[in-house]
Design an enzyme around this catalytic site. Structure first.
Site, PDB file in Angstrom:
ATOM      1  CE  LYS A 171      29.202 -17.986   3.417  1.00 14.63           C
ATOM      2  NZ  LYS A 171      29.904 -17.123   2.455  1.00 14.63           N
ATOM      3  CE1 TYR A 221      30.759 -20.724   5.443  1.00 18.50           C
ATOM      4  CE2 TYR A 221      29.291 -22.610   5.194  1.00 18.50           C
ATOM      5  CZ  TYR A 221      30.173 -21.694   4.642  1.00 18.50           C
ATOM      6  OH  TYR A 221      30.468 -21.739   3.297  1.00 18.50           O
ATOM      7  CE  LYS A 263      34.131  -8.493  14.324  1.00 21.85           C
ATOM      8  NZ  LYS A 263      35.285  -8.156  15.191  1.00 21.85           N
ATOM      9  CG  ASP A 285      38.620  -8.282   9.276  1.00 23.00           C
ATOM     10  OD1 ASP A 285      37.577  -8.555   8.629  1.00 23.00           O
ATOM     11  OD2 ASP A 285      38.777  -8.606  10.469  1.00 23.00           O
ATOM     12  CE1 TYR A 334      22.429  -2.845   3.039  1.00 25.12           C
ATOM     13  CE2 TYR A 334      23.286  -1.441   1.290  1.00 25.12           C
ATOM     14  CZ  TYR A 334      23.198  -1.766   2.634  1.00 25.12           C
ATOM     15  OH  TYR A 334      23.872  -1.015   3.559  1.00 25.12           O
ATOM     16  CG  ASN A 349      31.619  -3.115   6.550  1.00 23.84           C
ATOM     17  OD1 ASN A 349      30.899  -2.215   6.960  1.00 23.84           O
ATOM     18  ND2 ASN A 349      32.465  -3.766   7.335  1.00 23.84           N
ATOM     19  N   GLY A 358      27.410  -1.869   1.228  1.00 25.51           N
ATOM     20  CA  GLY A 358      27.547  -0.412   1.285  1.00 25.51           C
ATOM     21  C   GLY A 358      28.481   0.081   0.187  1.00 25.51           C
ATOM     22  NE  ARG A 397      36.627 -26.387   2.416  1.00 24.53           N
ATOM     23  CZ  ARG A 397      36.469 -25.251   1.735  1.00 24.53           C
ATOM     24  NH1 ARG A 397      35.295 -24.961   1.230  1.00 24.53           N
ATOM     25  NH2 ARG A 397      37.459 -24.402   1.581  1.00 24.53           N
ATOM     26  CG  ASP A 451      41.933 -12.994   1.305  1.00 23.50           C
ATOM     27  OD1 ASP A 451      41.297 -13.736   0.537  1.00 23.50           O
ATOM     28  OD2 ASP A 451      42.271 -13.337   2.467  1.00 23.50           O
TER      29      ASP A 451
END
Ligand code: NAD
Ligand code: UDP
Length: 303
Positions: A145, A141, A87, A52, A155, A95, A98, A182, A27
């Protein structure tokens, strides 16, 4: 697990450790907190890495499952850190796919009911393709997603990776940030402080609120299954925001008044999951009512 220091991630870490799984929690603490995992740090089977995930990550140990939860998730973050959100949904997902491929691991993507946008089909089954504004404020967002889902399925089909996608509907409970933005955390913290409850728009828009323990049970059932999804996990009782405000007032015994503020752009008009698939393939159903879940949430914020 990525995003393991966040609201849902920290609950998942706890539940995985309780059933004797080893957890590596990754995280960058952008919206999460070490406080959420403080009581796990002494556990031999738990490891925390600050990283990150939009940048590549190397893990030496064997890994059976990669659960990718990292992503800011509150609408107030969409305007504050839009590029990071794109990102982590794009590069971060790539990533982590992978990593799963290199380890031969099952990959679980935390997707969202936001992929349905402002839905024209109600309630929303997984077969509905959605109604998303691709360039609005929420798009950073929603589209991240949607891209993450497409990358995950690519994949699966192209590399034969074992994947699962969970579409998470509004979830609340202990360990949400008080200033997360929220609706449940806003209303509860406002009511406990006897400050005005901020209802956006006329308050007639709807959501369906899932208590965190139910959400985690659903995600673990999906993880342990051979289902690829996407699968909706949430609660299928629908509430207007005005009704939610009244319920919170009652649960907190508060003297707060309800005030109306402008509705954010592209705020979905109504949302409720069709849970048929989760029920049939995972044998899972939510158990905890909003009244019961709010009681636990109020107790958490009050303390
Ligand atoms: P949260 O903000 O509490 O947790 C997200 C975690 O991801 C945080 O700990 C944050 O620090 C971490 N993170 C963000 N960007 C990162 C990066 N680039 N690298 C590493 N870590 C990063 O939010 P949450 O409610 O726990 O949401 C968890 C996941 O579930 C998210 O993917 C979110 O989109 C999804 N989701 C949540 C809900 C909900 O109602 N809670 C609904 C739909 C989808
Ligand atoms: N909302 C509100 N007051 C608040 C925060 C949110 O009325 O203080 C509304 C918001 O406009 C939306 C609903 O509550 O219609 C749920 O918002 P949230 O940010 O929790 O999640 P969303 O489902 O919109 O991602």
């Amino acid at each position: 697990m990525t995003g393991g220091a966040g609201f849902l991630g920290s609950h998942l870490c706890k539940r995985l450790l309780q059933r004797d799984d080893r957890v590596i929690c990754v995280d960058n603490l952008s919206t999460g907190s070490l406080r959420n995992i403080a009581d796990l740090q002494d556990c031999d089977t738990f490891q925390f890495i600050t990283h990150d995930v939009s940048r590549p990550l190397e893990i030496v140990d064997d890994v059976d499952c990669v659960m990718h939860l990292a992503s800011p998730a509150s609408p107030i973050d969409f305007a504050k850190i839009p590029i990071q959100i794109l990102k982590v949904g794009g590069l971060g997902t790539h990533n982590m796919l992978g990593l799963a491929k290199a380890k031969g691991a099952r990959f679980l993507l935390a997707s969202t009911s936001e992929v349905y946008g402002d839905p024209l089909v109600h309630p929303q089954p997984e077969t509905y393709w959605g109604n998303v504004n691709p360039i609005g404020e929420r798009s950073v967002y929603d589209e991240a997603k949607r891209y993450a889902e497409a990358m995950t399925m690519a994949y699966h089909h192209h590399h034969g990776l074992d994947v699962a996608i969970v579409r998470i509907f509004n979830t609340y409970g202990p360990q949400m940030r008080p200033d997360d933005g929220r609706v449940v955390s806003n209303f509860v913290t406002q009511a406990l402080a006897n400050k005005p409850i901020t209802v956006y728009g006329d308050g007639m828009q709807t959501r369906s609120f899932c208590y965190v323990d139910d959400q985690i049970s659903g995600q673990l059932a999906l993880l342990d299954s051979d289902c690829h999804g996407p699968v909706n996990i949430g609660n299928d009782k629908e509430w207007t925001m005005l009704d939610l405000a009244r319920l919170v007032l009652k649960a907190t015994n508060s003297t707060s008044e309800i005030v109306f503020q402008p509705l954010p752009n592209d705020d979905p008009t109504r949302r409720r999951p069709d849970l048929t698939l989760a029920n049939q393939t995972l044998g899972w159903k939510p158990q905890i009512s909003l009244e019961e879940g709010l009681e636990k949430t109020v107790a958490y914020f009050a303390s």
